[in-house]
Structures are given as structure tokens and as C-alpha cells.
Design a protein around this motif. Structure first.
Motif, PDB file in Angstrom:
ATOM      1  N   GLY A  19     -72.129 -65.143  41.863  1.00  0.00           N
ATOM      2  CA  GLY A  19     -70.736 -64.896  42.216  1.00  0.00           C
ATOM      3  C   GLY A  19     -70.399 -63.420  42.159  1.00  0.00           C
ATOM      4  O   GLY A  19     -71.027 -62.596  42.836  1.00  0.00           O
ATOM      5  N   HIS A  46     -75.346 -67.409  46.095  1.00  0.00           N
ATOM      6  CA  HIS A  46     -74.615 -68.643  46.419  1.00  0.00           C
ATOM      7  C   HIS A  46     -75.636 -69.747  46.698  1.00  0.00           C
ATOM      8  O   HIS A  46     -76.588 -69.552  47.456  1.00  0.00           O
ATOM      9  N   VAL A 281     -70.379 -70.498  54.411  1.00  0.00           N
ATOM     10  CA  VAL A 281     -69.641 -70.332  53.150  1.00  0.00           C
ATOM     11  C   VAL A 281     -68.285 -69.677  53.398  1.00  0.00           C
ATOM     12  O   VAL A 281     -67.273 -70.086  52.813  1.00  0.00           O
ATOM     13  N   CYS A 360     -65.337 -63.530  47.251  1.00  0.00           N
ATOM     14  CA  CYS A 360     -64.982 -64.695  46.448  1.00  0.00           C
ATOM     15  C   CYS A 360     -64.285 -64.303  45.147  1.00  0.00           C
ATOM     16  O   CYS A 360     -64.042 -65.160  44.280  1.00  0.00           O
TER      17      CYS A 360
END
Length: 377
Positions: A19, A46, A281, A360
């Protein structure tokens, strides 16, 4: 054999990531607000990305561009829909500099001209014409100085129009948000005027979206905040989440000629699978929207901090591409952020802290960064 030392290095070896966090060889965890120069788009390691690459490598990692590669066409279709340029054409290569080289080469072929206009403080790469279009004489070798490029102040429309009116400019190349230049942003008025001037004088408009694109600004491309459509768009960094890859998005006005452009490794099977996984994603986790939301939140928190901190002279940016300008050098502060607070950040010039986290990033992680930043102010 020893490595050729081209970078000053932190005395830290990063061996693991997840992450927005990375770990060093001693097991220390760090908050990553830099993403390896804006490369990490969907987050480190990921699981979908890892599995896609593992699966592809078990089938075929590479074959030449002398045969059909269906993954290239899949990527062209998916990327066109994701970014709003499904009528454009896609040329796949390996790095940002290579994308800009090919963009400028195409513009020159198309117009028959050899002059290029770029903005002051621009960074477009370290090779050949890309480095000549980079406003940093320290990295220009004598062989790179050909006189092809004229630098003009960003947002000075009159200056650009005056040069374009001479009728000999092949391309204008711009970052709509300058990265190395200090998170300096083009205005909508300037870009729309420039688009009209390029059309008037038959010049190709190239938007370098290598650092500011691929969702980082809160739209797929930074220029989409400004109401223009360039003739050529270059992308790299976030397209492969760390797998070396870049691309040139090319207007339908350009007609391909066999042999005019070429690449050995560009668009290989493993690279395309990485890029497809990134799009998976980004779409499933709505990362462009997240960049807009969390970026606006982080900007607000930083501006509030700046109002209480005389050492901070400006906070600017869009989405998760943010610059914090200080009155003095940030060298000591960055070292303290890394070694004491365990946060990676970037820099521009000597006094601008540059934030380019994975898309993210959460609000909780943004708050965590603010806490750690306060500790070194």
C-alpha cells in the motif's frame, strides 16, 4: 565492478512494500508519501497486480514486436476508455524520456519543422531532445545543445504566441503541473489560448503527463482540469506501478508510417499485463476519485498548518501532487522526516517539499503524515 554513483543516497535499503508503506532491511516501517518519484500508482505490491504479473510470467514474458500481441490492443482499448481518448492511437515504449523523444520526433515529422517551445523550470527527461527541453543546464552535455529549444515563462501566453507566429515551431511541450519545477500549475486561460495559437500556426501541442497524469491530479490527466485536448500526450511512471513502461497517445491527425518509430522492449507482454492490472485496480477501487478527495483533504490540512507556521510560504497542487514551499532549505527537515519520523517525501529546488504518494492514500494516512510533519517543523 562498482556501481556508477549518479545519485546521493539515503543510507536505507527498502526491501518490502504494501500500500502506502515500505519497510527497510532492518524491519523499520516507513510511510511513503513519494511513491518512488510518483511511480507507485495503485500502491506497493497490490495483490491483483502481483498475481497478474506472476500469471503472465508463467506464460510468456517477452516476444518481439514483429508478431501480434493481443495484450497491446487490450491495453489500447482499456486506456482509451479510461482516459477519454478512445479515438487516439497508442505507441508503447519504456520510459518517460523515451515517450517525450518520440512525441517530439512525431511532431517534427508531421510539421517538417525543428523548433520546440518549452516552459521555464520544465523537466522532460535526460536524453537527447528531451534533455534539451529540460530547463537545467547542469545536465546538458555539449552534444545535447543543438539550439532547437526555446524556453518561455509558464503561463505567459503573449510570449508563446510571439514565438509561434514565426511559423517555424514544430511543437510546444508542457507539463500542466510541473513536478521537478516545484508543483507549478498552468492556468486554464493560458492553456486554452495556447491551444488556439497552436492551431492557428500549425504547431503540435504535447502535454507531458508523465508525473502529473494517470489519475494523480484527481482527473485522469492534469490537462483535463484546463479544458484542452492536446495533439500528443505522453505517460509513464504510474502506468505500470513500477514496471518500466511508457506510452505516447497520438491524435488521429497523425498517420503512421512503417519504420518511422520503433522499439525492442516497448509494449512487451509482461509490461502490458502490468498496465492492464493497474487499470483494473484504478477502476475497481476508484483511485482517480480517491486522489481528488484525499488530495483536497490533505491540501486543506496543509494550508491550515501553513497559516500557523511562518516557515511555510505556500502550499499548492492538485489531487495527490502537492508542493509545500518553505522560506529556507528543507534538506535537514527531509532527513529528519526519513530518519526520525520514518516518512519518505520528495523535493523540488532546495526549499519545496514534494508529495507524490500512491493514489490509494487514505485520510487516516494523510493525518498521520501531518502529525509527523509537525514534529520536524
Amino acid at each position: 565492478m562498482n556501481l556508477f554513483p549518479v545519485y546521493p543516497l539515503f543510507d536505507i535499503e527498502i526491501v518490502k512494500g504494501q500500500g502506502c508503506h515500505v519497510w527497510d532491511s532492518k524491519g523499520e516501517e516507513y510511510l511513503d508519501l513519494y511513491g518512488g518519484h510518483a511511480v507507485i500508482s495503485i500502491g506497493h505490491c497490490h495483490p491483483h497486480y502481483v498475481e497478474a504479473l506472476r500469471d503472465q510470467l508463467g506464460k510468456l514474458g517477452f516476444y518481439s514486436n514483429s508478431v501480434i500481441n493481443g495484450l497491446q490492443q487490450q491495453l489500447a482499448e482499456r486506456l482509451g476508455k479510461a482516459c477519454g481518448y478512445d479515438d487516439y492511437q497508442l505507441f508503447l515504449i519504456n520510459s518517460g524520456a523515451e515517450a517525450n523523444e518520440n512525441a517530439l520526433k512525431l511532431a517534427s515529422f508531421h510539421t517538417g519543422r525543428s523548433r520546440v517551445l518549452a516552459a521555464g523550470k520544465a523537466f522532460h527527461g535526460r536524453t537527447s531532445l528531451a534533455v534539451e527541453a529540460t530547463d537545467n543546464p547542469k545536465i546538458l552535455a555539449p552534444v545535447n545543445v543543438t539550439g532547437h529549444v526555446t524556453f518561455l515563462p509558464l503561463n505567459d501566453l503573449a510570449a508563446f504566441e510571439a514565438e509561434l507566429s514565426k511559423g517555424d515551431v514544430a511543437a510546444v511541450i508542457l507539463e500542466c503541473i510541473q513536478g521537478v519545477g516545484g508543483i507549478r500549475m498552468a492556468t486554464a486561460e493560458f492553456m486554452q489560448g495556447l491551444r488556439a495559437a497552436c492551431d492557428k500556426y500549425g504547431t503540435i501541442l504535447v502535454c507531458d503527463e508523465i508525473q502529473c497524469g494517470y489519475g494523480r491530479s484527481g482527473k485522469f490527466f492534469a490537462h483535463q482540469h484546463l479544458g484542452v485536448r492536446p495533439d500528443i500526450i505522453t505517460v509513464a511512471k504510474g502506468i505500470g506501478n513500477g514496471f518500466p513502461m511508457s506510452a505516447v497517445l497520438i491524435s488521429p491527425k497523425f498517420e503512421a508510417t512503417f519504420g518511422q518509430l520503433g522499439t525492442t522492449f516497448g509494449g512487451n507482454h509482461l509490461a502490458c499485463r502490468a498496465a492492464l492490472a493497474v487499470l483494473d485496480v484504478m477502476e475497481e477501487e476508484k483511485l482517480v476519485e480517491n486522489a481528488a478527495t484525499v488530495g483536497a483533504y490533505l491540501l486543506d490540512q496543509l494550508k491550515a498548518l501553513a497559516a500557523q507556521t511562518p516557515a511555510i510560504t505556500d502550499v499548492r497542487g492538485e489531487g495527490l501532487m502537492i508542493g509545500i514551499e518553505f522560506a529556507d532549505s528543507i534538506k535537514t527537515m527531509r532527513n529528519r522526516l526519513v530518519h526520525e519520523q520514518h516518512v519518505f517525501t520528495g523535493a523540488a529546488s532546495t526549499n519545496i517539499l514534494r508529495l507524490l504518494p500512491p493514489l490509494c492514500l487514505t485520510k487516516a494516512e494523510a493525518d498521520d503524515f501531518i502529525t509527523r510533519l509537525k514534529a520536524v517543523l
